[in-house]
Design an enzyme around this catalytic site. Structure first.
Site, PDB file in Angstrom:
ATOM      1  N   SER A  84       0.805  -1.216   0.000  1.00 42.30           N
ATOM      2  CA  SER A  84       0.000   0.000   0.000  1.00 42.30           C
ATOM      3  C   SER A  84       0.842   1.272   0.000  1.00 42.30           C
ATOM      4  CB  SER A  84      -0.946   0.020   1.205  1.00 42.30           C
ATOM      5  OG  SER A  84      -0.224   0.102   2.415  1.00 42.30           O
ATOM      6  N   THR A 203      -2.069   3.913   3.414  1.00 43.74           N
ATOM      7  CA  THR A 203      -1.035   4.924   3.415  1.00 43.74           C
ATOM      8  C   THR A 203      -0.307   4.879   4.739  1.00 43.74           C
ATOM      9  OG1 THR A 203      -0.905   7.236   2.785  1.00 43.74           O
ATOM     10  CG2 THR A 203      -2.354   6.766   4.509  1.00 43.74           C
ATOM     11  N   THR A 221       1.884   7.186  -0.038  1.00 43.66           N
ATOM     12  CA  THR A 221       1.068   6.024  -0.406  1.00 43.66           C
ATOM     13  C   THR A 221       1.249   5.667  -1.875  1.00 43.66           C
ATOM     14  OG1 THR A 221      -1.208   5.173  -0.381  1.00 43.66           O
ATOM     15  CG2 THR A 221      -0.914   7.446  -1.048  1.00 43.66           C
ATOM     16  N   ARG A 231      -5.893   8.684 -11.036  1.00 43.22           N
ATOM     17  CA  ARG A 231      -6.616   8.972  -9.797  1.00 43.22           C
ATOM     18  C   ARG A 231      -5.634   9.417  -8.711  1.00 43.22           C
ATOM     19  NH1 ARG A 231      -6.409   6.918  -4.208  1.00 43.22           N
ATOM     20  NH2 ARG A 231      -8.447   7.324  -3.277  1.00 43.22           N
ATOM     21  N   THR A 254      -6.173   8.339   6.773  1.00 43.42           N
ATOM     22  CA  THR A 254      -5.953   7.073   6.100  1.00 43.42           C
ATOM     23  C   THR A 254      -7.305   6.514   5.687  1.00 43.42           C
ATOM     24  OG1 THR A 254      -4.925   4.875   6.321  1.00 43.42           O
ATOM     25  CG2 THR A 254      -6.011   5.759   8.259  1.00 43.42           C
ATOM     26  N   GLY A 255      -7.333   5.728   4.630  1.00 43.65           N
ATOM     27  CA  GLY A 255      -8.592   5.153   4.172  1.00 43.65           C
ATOM     28  C   GLY A 255      -8.969   5.647   2.791  1.00 43.65           C
TER      29      GLY A 255
END
Length: 343
Positions: A84, A203, A221, A231, A254-255
């Site tokens: 990731s 990340t 990330t 993106r 994060t997420g």
């Protein structure tokens, strides 16, 4: 979420640092009559433990928080097993590993790169954007050109393992987010595997206070796996993935970055701390705003915030249970899940 197990504490790391650090902690104070604050570094997910140790080497020697967060996030950026972040990151749907990163110092200076390919340490390119250009963000080919002109080496970041996972994903090309898969990937009792039909969207965000009481932060990330080419999520966007105000504190996220961007999440957390919220309460309020605006989407995704204030207090909150973050001070190195110590 991790099963609760007792681990041997990281005393081999923490205790030797205490004697060398004692003189710094005795001499350091944020100002006459103010409460003494000792250096601290915090970061998202359990791969933050190793990253924090690298950052702590800088902090324990009296180094600047900016240098600490850069060195700290170098660890996951260079880890091919971390799918990731950085080298070994899962590619976009076209097979390109594109990296996003940003960094911010105690003076409000910031730098960022997005959609950067072929460079092992995008955080260091972001720092150079901050220090050597009048700009905040460089993207794509321009970011790569800038990196190469400044001595960075062009490398193939797509590992065999990540390419295999991508080719497996191509068979169905479905997005199936797995909550807190970062913990599953890095569980010390489990192999680090990522099935080809799943994607990771995370990340490392890191925040630190140094011996002078100054804050800095970094976020880096490889972005959402199998994303559309081009993106960009929240991680390289100042105010979304990261924000630092040296008078108040810092925050990182994060997420699923789209929801963080829509709420300018990290800036919001810092502004809430300015109003008197604790770090945890500020993170919770930012999460609640996401849930309130899009409750149906919030049921299916993970977004978490991590914050550190000027006093050295820290806290986190996430939509889903199982969010982990790592903390390192002169006294301890710990992993917390949903605010509870894992060790």
């Amino acid at each position: 979420m991790h099963n609760r197990r007792k681990f041997i504490k990281l005393s081999a790391f923490g205790i030797p640092m205490l004697s060398s650090f004692s003189s710094l902690s005795r001499d350091f104070a944020t100002g006459l009559g103010q409460e003494q604050v000792q250096p601290i570094v915090i970061s998202t997910w359990d791969f933050g433990i190793a990253a924090n140790q690298a950052a702590w080497k800088v902090l324990s020697a009296g180094g600047r928080a900016l240098d600490a967060v850069e060195k700290g996030v170098h660890v996951p950026e260079a880890d091919p097993k971390n799918q990731s972040v950085g080298y070994g990151g899962l590619p976009d749907r076209d097979g390109h590993v594109t990296l996003d990163a940003c960094i911010m110092d105690e003076f409000g200076n910031c730098g960022s790169v997005a959609g950067l390919e072929h460079i092992m340490h995008p955080i260091s390119v972001a720092r150079l954007v901050m220090e050597k250009t009048p700009h905040v963000m460089l993207v794509g080919d321009g970011a790569l050109q800038f990196a190469l002109e400044n001595g960075f080496k062009k490398e193939d970041l797509l590992t065999k393992e990540s390419e295999k996972a991508w080719r497996e994903w191509l068979k169905t090309a479905k997005y199936e987010p797995i909550m807190n898969i970062e913990n599953k990937l890095y569980d010390k009792a489990a192999p680090r595997k990522l099935p080809g039909n799943q994607y990771n969207h995370d990340t490392i965000g890191m925040l630190a206070i140094d011996a002078k009481g100054n804050l800095s932060g970094a976020c880096t990330t490889s972005g959402m796996a199998y994303k559309l080419h081009g993106r960009v999520g929240d991680s390289p966007i100042i105010g979304a993935g990261l924000y630092v105000d040296n008078e108040i504190g810092g925050a990182t996220s994060t997420g699923v970055g789209e929801e963080v961007i829509r709420n300018v999440g990290s800036f919001l957390v810092v502004e809430l701390m300015r109003q008197g919220y604790s770090p945890e309460d500020a993170c919770k309020e930012a999460v609640m705003r996401i849930i309130k605006k899009k409750p149906d989407i919030a049921k299916k995704i993970q977004v978490g915030f991590l914050a550190l204030n000027k006093k050295g207090e820290y806290g986190a909150y996430a939509i889903q249970k199982g969010f982990s973050y790592a903390v390192c001070t002169a006294q301890k190195s710990d992993l917390l899940i949903d605010g509870k110590s894992y060790y």
